[in-house]
Design an enzyme around this catalytic site. Structure first.
Site, PDB file in Angstrom:
ATOM      1  N   ILE A 189       0.839  -1.207   0.000  1.00 24.20           N
ATOM      2  CA  ILE A 189       0.000   0.000   0.000  1.00 24.20           C
ATOM      3  C   ILE A 189       0.875   1.259   0.000  1.00 24.20           C
ATOM      4  CG2 ILE A 189      -1.782   1.291   1.240  1.00 24.20           C
ATOM      5  CD1 ILE A 189      -2.814  -1.452   2.282  1.00 24.20           C
ATOM      6  N   ASP A 234      11.092   2.023   6.860  1.00 27.90           N
ATOM      7  CA  ASP A 234      10.670   0.616   6.880  1.00 27.90           C
ATOM      8  C   ASP A 234      11.907  -0.258   7.078  1.00 27.90           C
ATOM      9  OD1 ASP A 234       9.814  -1.982   6.379  1.00 27.90           O
ATOM     10  OD2 ASP A 234       8.396  -1.380   4.824  1.00 27.90           O
ATOM     11  N   ALA A 268      -4.078   2.276   8.232  1.00 28.40           N
ATOM     12  CA  ALA A 268      -3.545   0.936   8.564  1.00 28.40           C
ATOM     13  C   ALA A 268      -4.413   0.291   9.645  1.00 28.40           C
ATOM     14  CB  ALA A 268      -2.091   1.034   8.973  1.00 28.40           C
ATOM     15  N   ASP A 282      -8.860   6.229   8.651  1.00 24.30           N
ATOM     16  CA  ASP A 282      -9.745   5.136   8.235  1.00 24.30           C
ATOM     17  C   ASP A 282      -9.637   3.977   9.229  1.00 24.30           C
ATOM     18  OD1 ASP A 282     -11.586   3.890   6.366  1.00 24.30           O
ATOM     19  OD2 ASP A 282      -9.936   2.586   5.736  1.00 24.30           O
ATOM     20  N   GLU A 307     -13.664  -0.631  16.306  1.00 21.44           N
ATOM     21  CA  GLU A 307     -14.404  -0.441  15.048  1.00 21.44           C
ATOM     22  C   GLU A 307     -15.714  -1.207  15.076  1.00 21.44           C
ATOM     23  OE1 GLU A 307     -11.583  -1.316  11.933  1.00 21.44           O
ATOM     24  OE2 GLU A 307     -10.672   0.645  12.153  1.00 21.44           O
ATOM     25  N   HIS A 323     -13.096   2.373   8.207  1.00 16.13           N
ATOM     26  CA  HIS A 323     -12.371   1.209   7.659  1.00 16.13           C
ATOM     27  C   HIS A 323     -12.966   0.778   6.301  1.00 16.13           C
ATOM     28  CE1 HIS A 323      -9.593  -2.226   9.015  1.00 16.13           C
ATOM     29  NE2 HIS A 323      -9.666  -2.240   7.706  1.00 16.13           N
ATOM     30  N   ILE A 324     -13.033   1.748   5.391  1.00 19.50           N
ATOM     31  CA  ILE A 324     -13.588   1.444   4.072  1.00 19.50           C
ATOM     32  C   ILE A 324     -12.506   1.370   2.994  1.00 19.50           C
ATOM     33  CG2 ILE A 324     -15.873   2.441   4.556  1.00 19.50           C
ATOM     34  CD1 ILE A 324     -14.883   4.910   2.850  1.00 19.50           C
ATOM     35  N   GLY A 325     -11.246   1.391   3.422  1.00 19.50           N
ATOM     36  CA  GLY A 325     -10.137   1.440   2.464  1.00 19.50           C
ATOM     37  C   GLY A 325     -10.228   0.372   1.386  1.00 19.50           C
ATOM     38  N   ALA A 326     -10.547  -0.855   1.805  1.00 16.28           N
ATOM     39  CA  ALA A 326     -10.566  -1.965   0.841  1.00 16.28           C
ATOM     40  C   ALA A 326     -11.991  -2.325   0.455  1.00 16.28           C
ATOM     41  CB  ALA A 326      -9.862  -3.171   1.436  1.00 16.28           C
TER      42      ALA A 326
HETATM   43  P1  NAD Z   1       2.624  -5.077   3.416  1.00 15.55           P
HETATM   44  O1  NAD Z   1       2.911  -6.292   4.226  1.00 15.55           O
HETATM   45  O2  NAD Z   1       2.768  -5.141   1.940  1.00 15.55           O
HETATM   46  O3  NAD Z   1       3.564  -3.875   3.934  1.00 15.55           O
HETATM   47  C1  NAD Z   1       3.755  -3.599   5.294  1.00 15.55           C
HETATM   48  C2  NAD Z   1       5.149  -3.011   5.435  1.00 15.55           C
HETATM   49  O4  NAD Z   1       5.311  -2.609   6.799  1.00 15.55           O
HETATM   50  C3  NAD Z   1       6.262  -4.035   5.138  1.00 15.55           C
HETATM   51  O5  NAD Z   1       7.123  -3.547   4.112  1.00 15.55           O
HETATM   52  C4  NAD Z   1       6.994  -4.168   6.449  1.00 15.55           C
HETATM   53  O6  NAD Z   1       8.396  -4.347   6.299  1.00 15.55           O
HETATM   54  C5  NAD Z   1       6.677  -2.827   7.128  1.00 15.55           C
HETATM   55  N1  NAD Z   1       6.863  -2.837   8.557  1.00 15.55           N
HETATM   56  C6  NAD Z   1       6.595  -3.834   9.438  1.00 15.55           C
HETATM   57  N2  NAD Z   1       6.902  -3.434  10.684  1.00 15.55           N
HETATM   58  C7  NAD Z   1       7.377  -2.165  10.577  1.00 15.55           C
HETATM   59  C8  NAD Z   1       7.865  -1.228  11.522  1.00 15.55           C
HETATM   60  N3  NAD Z   1       7.936  -1.499  12.820  1.00 15.55           N
HETATM   61  N4  NAD Z   1       8.269  -0.027  11.074  1.00 15.55           N
HETATM   62  C9  NAD Z   1       8.201   0.301   9.748  1.00 15.55           C
HETATM   63  N5  NAD Z   1       7.780  -0.571   8.806  1.00 15.55           N
HETATM   64  C10 NAD Z   1       7.365  -1.783   9.221  1.00 15.55           C
HETATM   65  O7  NAD Z   1       1.182  -4.615   3.837  1.00 15.55           O
HETATM   66  P2  NAD Z   1       0.198  -3.630   3.038  1.00 15.55           P
HETATM   67  O8  NAD Z   1      -0.622  -4.424   2.105  1.00 15.55           O
HETATM   68  O9  NAD Z   1       0.976  -2.470   2.540  1.00 15.55           O
HETATM   69  O10 NAD Z   1      -0.776  -3.178   4.224  1.00 15.55           O
HETATM   70  C11 NAD Z   1      -0.298  -2.367   5.290  1.00 15.55           C
HETATM   71  C12 NAD Z   1      -1.337  -2.376   6.402  1.00 15.55           C
HETATM   72  O11 NAD Z   1      -2.514  -1.716   5.940  1.00 15.55           O
HETATM   73  C13 NAD Z   1      -1.843  -3.798   6.768  1.00 15.55           C
HETATM   74  O12 NAD Z   1      -1.000  -4.396   7.711  1.00 15.55           O
HETATM   75  C14 NAD Z   1      -3.218  -3.531   7.321  1.00 15.55           C
HETATM   76  O13 NAD Z   1      -3.137  -3.308   8.706  1.00 15.55           O
HETATM   77  C15 NAD Z   1      -3.631  -2.219   6.660  1.00 15.55           C
HETATM   78  N6  NAD Z   1      -4.748  -2.399   5.726  1.00 15.55           N
HETATM   79  C16 NAD Z   1      -5.827  -1.578   5.860  1.00 15.55           C
HETATM   80  C17 NAD Z   1      -6.906  -1.687   4.991  1.00 15.55           C
HETATM   81  C18 NAD Z   1      -8.094  -0.765   5.097  1.00 15.55           C
HETATM   82  O14 NAD Z   1      -9.176  -1.133   4.638  1.00 15.55           O
HETATM   83  N7  NAD Z   1      -7.960   0.426   5.655  1.00 15.55           N
HETATM   84  C19 NAD Z   1      -6.886  -2.673   3.981  1.00 15.55           C
HETATM   85  C20 NAD Z   1      -5.758  -3.471   3.844  1.00 15.55           C
HETATM   86  C21 NAD Z   1      -4.691  -3.328   4.729  1.00 15.55           C
END
Ligand code: NAD
Length: 318
Positions: free
Chosen positions: A155, A175, A241, A266, A271, A292-295
């Site tokens: 993301i 990261d 997130a 979001d 929630e 929480h409507i992101g996805a």
């Molecule tokens: P992803 O696994 O592709 O990326 C997450 C990144 O976070 C990884 O590169 C990882 O190395 C990094 N990371 C882990 N711990 C860390 C730390 N302590 N400091 C800095 N970086 C760190 O995941 P994604 O698909 O990009 O999704 C990210 C988050 O978004 C998910 O974990 C989920 O919680 C959230 N999400 C929200 C929605 C929504 O509807 N709002 C939908 C999908 C995902």
């Protein structure tokens, strides 16, 4: 010659017609309402789940015929993966499929907060006359600004490309666990992107800070009062997130004191978010909230369901 028996998959959530048609090319599909729901325990060779829980009690009822569970989305925290594995059931999920939808929402929230749109819209609806005399009502432009991403995975990367392409923004990423594959993707897409080794480097340099890390014990309250004070007073914080990564009390206080410009949220620690619980954030003039409507875009729901079907198809094909 023996006739091949088509696997029978039960989806525990409704599917659109296109997804059903895709599924039927590879297996027999049963959706909720088609048959008694509990039949999946003993009849399904595969199941599809979205937000449904699969508990140890469910696992205890599962017959030996179940081979695969396809999870719609990434998080498998509501599924007893250990219990399923012990019974030989393989669990698949769909990482990356929702990245564009979530990144688009993060971008929308950043623009809405930066350009002050929901606040002005509410004022106009309330019958107030907005004059331009004071200046600045239209907020802050994003062009040429710096986006600080906490988490440079699917993301974060998608949002980084959007900001770079649309606004010529500079992108910095914190990261420490970025995978080599994502590192290569970043360098190929945005050669000028910069990785920093601490939040203390990222926060003061960013005009928009967007959070994209999973919620772990180590990321809980990652953004608290100290971190908010490191940000620019003109900065916007976006969290699509998980609630709990940004400390909500500290954020409400920082907004009240003008420590940062505003926030787009979001994700909340409970929630769906209610006004009763989160009034200091939801009612704040510089906060834009979504539950929480992101996805949850129609496109992504259908696309993700198709991806689950494809994973199951490949799994049955061996
Ligand atoms: P992803 O696994 O592709 O990326 C997450 C990144 O976070 C990884 O590169 C990882 O190395 C990094 N990371 C882990 N711990 C860390 C730390 N302590 N400091 C800095 N970086 C760190 O995941 P994604 O698909 O990009 O999704 C990210 C988050 O978004 C998910 O974990 C989920 O919680 C959230 N999400 C929200 C929605 C929504 O509807 N709002 C939908 C999908 C995902």
């Amino acid at each position: 010659m023996p006739v091949a028996i088509r696997p029978h998959v039960f989806s525990l959530y409704p599917l659109d017609e296109e997804t059903i048609a895709l599924a039927e090319r590879s297996f027999r599909i049963t959706c909720p309402g088609d048959e008694g729901h509990e039949l999946w325990y003993t009849k399904a060779d595969g199941i599809m789940v979205r937000s449904q829980r699969v508990t140890p009690e469910d696992v205890a009822k599962i017959g030996p015929q179940l081979k695969f569970l396809g999870k719609h989305g990434v998080g498998v925290d509501a599924i007893d993966v250990k219990g399923l594995s012990a019974k030989g059931v393989v669990v698949t999920n769909t990482p990356g499929v929702n990245a564009t939808a979530v990144a688009e929402l993060a971008l929308t929230l950043a623009l809405a907060v930066a350009r002050n749109v929901p606040f002005i819209d509410r004022e106009i609806r309330a019958g107030k006359t907005i004059t331009k005399q004071a200046g600045g009502e239209g907020g802050m432009q994003l062009t040429g600004r710096t986006l600080g991403l906490i988490g440079g995975g699917n993301i974060g990367f998608t949002l980084g490309k959007m900001f770079h392409g649309a606004f010529g923004a500079k992108i910095i990423v914190y990261d420490p666990h970025l995978s080599p594959a994502m590192e290569s993707a970043w360098t190929a897409a945005i050669p000028s992107y910069r990785r920093v080794t601490s939040l203390d480097d990222l926060l003061p340099a960013s005009d928009v800070v967007s959070v994209h890390v999973p919620l772990f014990d180590s990321t809980r309250d990652m953004i608290g009062a100290r971190e908010l004070r490191l940000m620019k007073r003109s900065a916007v914080l976006i969290n699509t997130a998980r609630g709990g990564i940004v400390n909500e009390e500290a954020l409400a206080q920082a907004l009240d004191e003008g420590v940062i410009l505003g926030a787009g949220l979001d994700a909340f620690s409970t929630e769906p978010p209610t006004l009763a619980q989160f009034s200091s954030l939801i009612n704040h003039p510089r906060v834009v909230s979504t539950p929480h409507i992101g996805a949850a875009s129609l496109d992504v729901i259908s696309q993700t369901a198709k991806s689950v079907v494809e994973h199951l198809r490949d799994a049955f094909a061996g």
